[in-house]
Design an enzyme around this catalytic site. Structure first.
Site, PDB file in Angstrom:
ATOM      1  N   ASP A 221       0.864  -1.167   0.000  1.00 26.67           N
ATOM      2  CA  ASP A 221       0.000   0.000   0.000  1.00 26.67           C
ATOM      3  C   ASP A 221       0.907   1.225   0.000  1.00 26.67           C
ATOM      4  O   ASP A 221       2.087   1.144   0.354  1.00 26.67           O
ATOM      5  CB  ASP A 221      -0.940  -0.014   1.208  1.00 26.67           C
ATOM      6  CG  ASP A 221      -2.221   0.762   0.956  1.00 26.67           C
ATOM      7  OD1 ASP A 221      -2.225   1.635   0.066  1.00 26.67           O
ATOM      8  OD2 ASP A 221      -3.224   0.501   1.650  1.00 26.67           O
ATOM      9  N   TRP A 222       0.358   2.355  -0.385  1.00 23.82           N
ATOM     10  CA  TRP A 222       1.173   3.543  -0.610  1.00 23.82           C
ATOM     11  C   TRP A 222       1.827   4.033   0.692  1.00 23.82           C
ATOM     12  O   TRP A 222       1.140   4.288   1.681  1.00 23.82           O
ATOM     13  CB  TRP A 222       0.319   4.626  -1.238  1.00 23.82           C
ATOM     14  CG  TRP A 222       0.351   4.626  -2.747  1.00 23.82           C
ATOM     15  CD1 TRP A 222       0.538   5.711  -3.538  1.00 23.82           C
ATOM     16  CD2 TRP A 222       0.206   3.516  -3.655  1.00 23.82           C
ATOM     17  NE1 TRP A 222       0.530   5.344  -4.878  1.00 23.82           N
ATOM     18  CE2 TRP A 222       0.337   4.007  -4.974  1.00 23.82           C
ATOM     19  CE3 TRP A 222       0.015   2.146  -3.470  1.00 23.82           C
ATOM     20  CZ2 TRP A 222       0.254   3.193  -6.101  1.00 23.82           C
ATOM     21  CZ3 TRP A 222      -0.070   1.334  -4.588  1.00 23.82           C
ATOM     22  CH2 TRP A 222       0.049   1.843  -5.873  1.00 23.82           C
TER      23      TRP A 222
END
Length: 852
Positions: A221-222
């Site tokens: 995930d970012w």
């Protein structure tokens, strides 16, 4: 040349470069192996692309709870194909969807972005979604692996889940989508599970890669990756976003020091190249074929997919079958899917469907009636080319012969809304649409001396420049400030609140006078989503006469505020005059009293349902409950339309004639609603999650000392003991059904449960036949009953049709913790068949018996 040979041609530095994103939305190209730039984009209710505003609009399909409410795998697969075409139109290779975390608690802020509280329904809908997307040669990314079922402290919490619950509930949809759906990418979550953060968790290697045989890319995930060696050795393949991150030169050094095997780096690169081949980003014309059939870019069924450069036409791109998605086709598919997910939970006296011939005046009331709420907040947000509100949809459907009146009833928002037409106009005073578009504001890009570098007409008051998505004519090194220039026009006399949202220095000039000069900041520890979607605001009151216009200039100085963000985010805000809630309720009641029918549209908004935070209450915001009760007292034919992505409390449910749950249904909301209310189509949905009766009594979303304990085990939703207002699987439709006796054919792998169902009403209809399993007197602790399979049937009035439900062996298996494998308790499992999880709707079918 196979993938192994391609990897061998790269230096260690070239290989490691491929393992971190090139920027916020893309991966690095590598000409040495024929790899072009590969683009990813958020979903799941549309394909955003690399520009996050109205300059690059996206078809807005129903949100995941609405899709799951259809219980229709064929329809969801078709939506996936539409999204694939959208991705191709926007130059996107990989869609960051679907989200298959479970509805562990109705308080989860991202509830609307997940399918269901049930792992089987989630898995079936997820497989259909993935197959649809990947059949168009676009990669799907199943997320967030795993136990990212709430938002509070999501980047740091440790979810403590016992092994059996983890396997049977939370990992189960991922396993099916990896195995049966053959998904091409998986996203590792922010949170930890049982002591290890997910980008470093042993589940990535031990379960996802080794046990399930996943051959795709595992991306973070970012900003989720915080380590070099631990993450690299845990089978994470790709760090997003880039170009900075914990790998790069640090990973090269770790490989050379022997802390990370170079063979592990090679495996990661192979997976990225395999994904590139599947989406057409690897140049196979230069004999860069992959090392297995699946590596050459095959779809879910093994058919070759078109290269990414395939020609596109119409409103969206053409999938590999050559079919074109025109604007009209997109609208029709989104409209039909929305109606198929609407769930009718109450219909006293058959008030619905309405007979248009008997209508003279319809009152359409409520805070969600005039503005279509089609999306939740967060990374699922897209900018559709248009939205149809309930008010506009009904007005268009009933025509000029029926008077449609409207009142807001109550104000349900606390933030000042984004300015929009008809109040927002270009600086010359021209209205949106008069320039051949929806332009209603200008954005001016200024250098440090205040000189204008470029002027850009815009279609609204929300502006995002993610990763510096400025016009080509704007040199970034010279850009010092952004100015929004527009006119505010008063449609009625009163005080208008004009203001702005964002981070950093904001100066607002109204009628040539500066009314504020402030620096807006986030509180310490705020989620990045808050800075992008719910940033701090400042407003100024401006009294205006009816028809009066005032010039507005909002100047945002770029600076340190942007350092923590992927790009500037700015809003011009406007609150138009309205009465007090009491005045607005009285107006709504008066309109309802004079109407043949009152349609009250209540619900939530992005302030209540969003990525980045959980809900603290299930109640409708503001005084909406009071509005419903007072309208119902004035008109016994009151229909309440609930426009929310997740469950809300309905304390007045037995005081109104009908209740229709519409979720966040996409850009065609109003048209789909009119279709259903007027009986043109049936509300086809069934609840994918239990609808709660009261506050509390649900799994906690608030960690304690950084730990979120899943102490409830498997007892979430209908599997638990919490009383529901409306049970999982419930939905009425517009006809009635009669079930005959069921027959079961069983082997060791599957069983087929067949039942005759008759449409006993006077309208054609659709029934969702549900099969639940249970094990009375089991030696193993189990839920009272659980969904084992389902099927849908359509029938004309009086018609009898056979519904066949497939029950797979896995539906009755349990995870044997001691043995570390799936097992079946020998003996007989009870089967029940009916229209919801409520025991009162179920009848017993022949059971399933296993010797081992």
């Amino acid at each position: 040349m196979n993938l192994e040979s391609l990897v061998a041609t790269l230096s260690l530095e070239q290989k490691v470069r491929l393992l971190t994103g090139a920027d916020f939305w893309s991966l690095h190209p590598e000409p040495a192996v024929g790899l072009r730039r590969l683009v990813v984009s958020d979903g799941p209710a549309g394909v955003r692309g690399e520009i996050w505003d109205e300059r690059d609009t996206s078809a807005n399909v129903p949100s995941p709870t609405a899709l799951a409410a259809t219980w229709d795998e064929t329809r969801v697969e078709a939506i996936g194909r539409l999204l694939a075409a959208e991705a191709r139109r926007k130059g996107v290779d990989v869609l960051l969807a679907p989200t298959v975390n479970l509805h562990r608690s109705p308080y989860g802020g991202r509830h609307f972005e997940c399918f269901s509280e049930d792992p089987l329904l989630t898995a079936r809908i997820g497989v259909a979604y993935v197959r649809g997307v990947q059949s168009g040669g676009v990669g799907a990314t199943v997320k967030h692996f795993v136990a990212n079922d709430s938002e509070t402290q999501r980047m740091s919490l440790d979810a403590r889940v016992d092994e059996r619950t983890l396997r049977e509930l939370y990992l189960a949809p991922f396993e099916t989508i990896v195995g049966e759906g053959e998904v091409w990418a998986v996203m590792a979550a922010y949170n930890g599970v049982n002591g290890a953060t997910m980008t470093e968790n042993p589940l990535l290697r031990d379960v996802l890669r080794d046990e399930w045989g996943f051959d795709g890319v595992v991306m973070s995930d970012w900003f989720a990756t915080s380590s070099t060696e631990a993450a690299a050795n845990a089978a994470l393949d790709l760090v997003m976003p880039g170009p900075s991150g914990p790998w790069g030169a640090a990973l090269v050094a770790s490989v050379r020091a022997g802390a990370v095997p170079e063979a592990e780096v090679d495996e990661k690169v192979r997976r990225i190249l395999r994904l590139a081949a599947r989406v057409g980003a690897l140049d196979t014309a230069s004999d860069t074929a992959s090392d297995t059939a699946s590596d050459t870019g095959t779809g879910a069924g093994g058919s070759p997919v078109a290269p990414h450069s395939a020609q596109v036409s119409g409103f969206a791109g053409a999938p590999r079958s050559g079919e074109a998605y025109t604007e009209e086709r997109v609208a029709a598919e989104v409209r039909a899917a929305a109606a198929a997910g609407f769930v009718l939970v109450r219909n006293e006296g058959g008030v619905l469907p309405l007979d248009p011939a008997g209508l003279r005046r319809v009152a359409v009331l409520g805070p969600n009636a005039e503005v279509a709420r089609t999306l939740g907040g967060g990374s699922a947000t897209v900018f559709p080319p248009y939205t149809v509100s309930p008010l506009d949809g009904l007005r268009a459907a009933v025509g000029d012969g029926v008077e449609v009146t409207h009142a807001i009833g109550v104000v349900a928002h606390t933030r000042t809304p984004i300015a929009r037409a008809p109040w927002l106009a270009l600086p010359d005073g021209s209205a949106a649409g008069t320039h051949g578009s929806g332009h209603c504001a200008e954005v001016r890009y200024l250098d440090s001396a205040g000189s204008v570098l470029a002027v850009e007409p815009r279609d609204g008051g929300a502006f995002n420049w993610v990763m510096g998505s400025f016009p080509e004519a704007v040199p970034r090194e010279r850009l010092a400030a952004i100015e929004v220039h527009a006119m505010i026009r008063a449609t009625e006399a009163g005080t208008y609140l004009i203001g702005s949202s964002g981070l950093g220095r904001h100066r607002l000039i109204v009628a040539g006078q500066e009314v504020y000069d402030v620096v807006l900041t986030l509180p310490p520890g705020a989620d990045i989503v808050e800075g992008m979607l719910t940033p701090p605001q400042r407003t100024h009151p401006v009294p205006l006469a009816a028809g009066e216009s005032v010039e507005v200039r909002l100047v945002h100085d770029l600076g340190r505020a942007e350092a923590m963000m992927p790009g500037p985010t700015l809003q011009l805000n406007l609150e138009t005059p309205h009465g007090t809630d009491e005045e607005e309720i009285e107006r709504a009641v008066a309109l309802a009293r004079d109407a043949d029918v009152a349609v009250v549209v209540v619900g939530t908004n992005e302030e209540v349902e969003s990525e980045g935070f959980d809900r603290t209450s299930l109640a409708l915001p503001g005084r909406q409950d009071e509005l419903v009760r007072r309208v119902a007292a004035a008109n016994p034919r009151t229909i309440v339309v609930v426009n929310s992505g997740a469950p809300v409390l309905l304390p007045w449910h037995d005081e109104v004639a009908a209740v229709l749950l519409t979720w966040f249904p996409g850009q065609e909301y109003g048209n789909a609603l009119a279709d259903v209310l007027l009986g043109r189509v049936e509300p086809g949905g069934r609840l994918p999650t239990s609808w709660p009766l009261r506050e509390g009594d649900h799994a906690a979303t608030q960690p304690v000392d950084g730990v979120l304990a899943y102490d409830e085990g498997p007892a979430i939703g209908y599997r638990g003991e919490v009383e529901a207002l409306f049970p999982f699987g419930h939905g009425l439709g517009y006809t009635s059904w009669e079930y005959g006796p069921a027959m079961v054919r069983q082997d060791e792998a599957t069983a087929e449960v067949t039942v005759l169902v008759r449409n006993t009403g006077d309208r054609p209809g659709r029934e969702v036949v549900q099969v639940y399993a249970s094990r009375p007197h089991s030696a193993i602790e189990r839920s009272p009953r659980w969904l084992a399979g389902f099927a849908t049937v359509d029938a004309a009035p009086g018609e009898e049709v056979a519904a066949t439900v497939t029950v797979r062996r896995r539906a009755v298996e349990h995870w044997d913790v001691a043995a570390g494998r799936w097992a079946v308790e020998p003996g007989t499992f009870r089967l029940e068949i009916g229209s919801s999880s409520d025991a009162k709707t179920l009848s017993e079918a022949p059971g399933l018996t296993f010797d081992h």
